[in-house]
Motif scaffolding. Structure first.
Motif, PDB file in Angstrom:
ATOM      1  N   ALA A 124       0.835  -1.209   0.000  1.00 13.39           N
ATOM      2  CA  ALA A 124       0.000   0.000   0.000  1.00 13.39           C
ATOM      3  C   ALA A 124       0.868   1.256   0.000  1.00 13.39           C
ATOM      4  CB  ALA A 124      -0.912  -0.013   1.210  1.00 13.39           C
ATOM      5  N   ALA A 125       1.958   1.214   0.750  1.00 18.71           N
ATOM      6  CA  ALA A 125       2.811   2.409   0.848  1.00 18.71           C
ATOM      7  C   ALA A 125       3.792   2.486  -0.326  1.00 18.71           C
ATOM      8  CB  ALA A 125       3.574   2.382   2.165  1.00 18.71           C
ATOM      9  N   ARG A 126       3.824   1.453  -1.150  1.00 16.51           N
ATOM     10  CA  ARG A 126       4.778   1.353  -2.262  1.00 16.51           C
ATOM     11  C   ARG A 126       6.213   1.562  -1.763  1.00 16.51           C
ATOM     12  NH1 ARG A 126       0.296   3.374  -4.421  1.00 16.51           N
ATOM     13  NH2 ARG A 126      -0.586   2.209  -6.144  1.00 16.51           N
ATOM     14  N   ARG A 294      -0.473   7.162   9.152  1.00 14.82           N
ATOM     15  CA  ARG A 294      -0.638   7.279   7.693  1.00 14.82           C
ATOM     16  C   ARG A 294      -0.513   5.903   7.030  1.00 14.82           C
ATOM     17  NH1 ARG A 294       2.894  11.780   8.259  1.00 14.82           N
ATOM     18  NH2 ARG A 294       4.541  10.722   7.115  1.00 14.82           N
ATOM     19  N   LEU A 295       0.408   5.109   7.536  1.00 15.13           N
ATOM     20  CA  LEU A 295       0.583   3.751   6.990  1.00 15.13           C
ATOM     21  C   LEU A 295      -0.674   2.908   7.251  1.00 15.13           C
ATOM     22  CD1 LEU A 295       2.463   1.547   5.772  1.00 15.13           C
ATOM     23  CD2 LEU A 295       3.291   1.104   8.088  1.00 15.13           C
ATOM     24  N   ASP A 297      -3.709   3.956   7.579  1.00 16.87           N
ATOM     25  CA  ASP A 297      -4.763   4.429   6.659  1.00 16.87           C
ATOM     26  C   ASP A 297      -4.569   3.854   5.266  1.00 16.87           C
ATOM     27  OD1 ASP A 297      -6.017   5.806   8.564  1.00 16.87           O
ATOM     28  OD2 ASP A 297      -5.445   7.817   7.887  1.00 16.87           O
ATOM     29  N   ARG A 298      -3.356   3.974   4.768  1.00 14.88           N
ATOM     30  CA  ARG A 298      -3.099   3.509   3.404  1.00 14.88           C
ATOM     31  C   ARG A 298      -3.331   2.007   3.290  1.00 14.88           C
ATOM     32  NH1 ARG A 298       2.460   5.907   2.470  1.00 14.88           N
ATOM     33  NH2 ARG A 298       1.847   7.999   2.973  1.00 14.88           N
ATOM     34  N   ALA A 299      -2.806   1.270   4.252  1.00 15.16           N
ATOM     35  CA  ALA A 299      -2.888  -0.197   4.164  1.00 15.16           C
ATOM     36  C   ALA A 299      -4.325  -0.676   4.306  1.00 15.16           C
ATOM     37  CB  ALA A 299      -2.009  -0.825   5.242  1.00 15.16           C
ATOM     38  N   THR A 301      -7.135   1.099   3.723  1.00 18.92           N
ATOM     39  CA  THR A 301      -7.947   1.536   2.579  1.00 18.92           C
ATOM     40  C   THR A 301      -7.657   0.629   1.397  1.00 18.92           C
ATOM     41  OG1 THR A 301      -7.478   3.762   3.331  1.00 18.92           O
ATOM     42  CG2 THR A 301      -8.552   3.594   1.203  1.00 18.92           C
ATOM     43  N   ASP A 302      -6.381   0.320   1.227  1.00 18.46           N
ATOM     44  CA  ASP A 302      -5.972  -0.545   0.131  1.00 18.46           C
ATOM     45  C   ASP A 302      -6.657  -1.910   0.245  1.00 18.46           C
ATOM     46  OD1 ASP A 302      -4.123  -0.519  -2.104  1.00 18.46           O
ATOM     47  OD2 ASP A 302      -3.186  -2.223  -1.109  1.00 18.46           O
ATOM     48  N   SER A 305     -10.362  -1.651  -0.590  1.00 17.50           N
ATOM     49  CA  SER A 305     -10.683  -1.357  -1.983  1.00 17.50           C
ATOM     50  C   SER A 305     -10.428  -2.559  -2.903  1.00 17.50           C
ATOM     51  CB  SER A 305      -9.876  -0.149  -2.466  1.00 17.50           C
ATOM     52  OG  SER A 305      -8.526  -0.505  -2.458  1.00 17.50           O
TER      53      SER A 305
END
Ligand code: FES
Ligand code: ZN
Ligand code: ZN
Length: 327
Positions: A124-126, A294-295, A297-299, A301-302, A305
């Motif tokens: 997710a964070a690339r 933030r990590l 959230d990204r992970a 949400t990923d 989705s």
């Protein structure tokens, strides 16, 4: 091969000290090195409550054991990272060690409590897995130490780890990192005091300590570590060390004695005193949300989705070789 101290049969050679040791005197050598590091860098004061970050590997179990031997009051903290079988097995080693000695081991499970694992976080964070892993561990260790009211957080970084980080920082002239590279980081503005009592012991010596002491540790390396630059730096330093024993220790301790202060006095940035707080978790942060939130959230949400669930990480582990010969 005879023990330098008692002339009995030796089982471990320490080439940089030009010495061989029998089991008892090797254990004493390790205790002395840790005691010396603690004293030299004023790491732990008598009566301090200590929290050690435990992974189930040789370094964290060795440092926990050594600190207990030296009479410190130490509890453990383990983070389940959700890296397939690797995490399951590492947790078992940490729990077994604690249970066999009646010690307190605190635990946080990343997937259970935050809804993502390291492979997902990294995707997710690339970013490389080690980056998501480092961000998560730092955040959770710091919070556990602060919220648990511990005086000091111990990590199992050894001489090889510290020399490799120094090598990387020098190769790229990362002067701000060089200014902060120290075996002790004082508590500041929401960060706990952090110390590395194993800086005077090499990786090979902490492994030998566990073997001689009968500590069953997880031998396998993290399966997500492929491509980790520090492993390449360690290999390069090991080549040099093989040809001239003692170079690694000279490099690291020479830096601390002769160069570190110059980087500290010229440092810009990295000053924790100027940090604000994360809106969500209250941790020190430069932005509204800290890097860990933030990590998360990204992970998450990923994950939501995705129409199909992510494929499970398949990791093959070999057997744990608890009686590997250290020489
Ligand atoms: Fe980097 Fe495990 S994620 S070593
Ligand atoms: Zn001896
Ligand atoms: Zn946060």
């Amino acid at each position: 091969m005879k023990c330098r101290v008692c002339r009995g049969p030796a089982v471990v050679d320490v080439r940089r000290a030009n010495a061989n040791f029998c089991p008892d005197h090797f254990l004493r050598f390790c205790r002395d090195q840790v005691d010396r590091a603690i004293g030299e860098f004023a790491m732990i004061a008598p009566g301090d409550r200590v929290l050690v970050a435990v992974s189930g590997g040789k370094d964290s179990l060795a440092v926990w054991d050594l600190l207990l031997e030296l009479g410190h009051d130490v509890e453990g903290f383990y983070v389940g990272l959700g890296i397939g079988d690797y995490s399951d097995v590492s947790g078992q080693h940490a729990r077994r060690f604690a249970a066999s000695r009646g010690l307190v081991l605190h635990e946080v499970d990343l997937p259970e409590e935050y809804g993502f694992d390291i492979p997902e976080g990294s995707r997710a964070a690339r970013r490389a897995p080690c980056s998501a892993c480092g961000t998560s561990k730092r955040h959770l260790f710091d919070r556990a130490a602060i919220e648990g009211g511990f005086d000091v957080l111990v990590t199992g970084h050894n001489l090889d780890d510290e020399a490799a980080v120094l090598f990387g920082n020098v190769l790229h002239w990362q002067t701000d990192y060089l200014a902060r590279q120290a075996p002790v980081l004082p508590a500041s503005n929401g960060f706990p005091r952090k110390v590395k009592p194993l800086v005077r012991l090499s990786e090979r010596e902490t492994a030998a300590y566990c073997i001689v002491k009968g500590i069953d540790y997880l031998v396998e390396e993290c399966p997500m570590s492929a491509g980790n630059k520090h492993i390449g730096y360690k290999d390069a330093l090991n080549d040099i060390e093989l040809r001239s024993p003692g170079t690694k220790a000279d490099f690291y301790f020479g830096f601390l004695r002769r160069a570190a202060e110059q980087f500290r006095s010229g440092a810009t940035g990295g000053d924790a005193a100027g940090l604000g707080r994360c809106d969500r978790c209250g941790s020190p942060s430069e932005a509204e949300l800290c890097a860990f939130c933030r990590l998360v959230d990204r992970a998450t949400t990923d994950r939501h989705s995705r129409s199909v669930p992510p494929a499970p990480v398949e990791i093959q582990l070999g057997t744990t070789r608890s009686n590997e010969d250290p020489r």
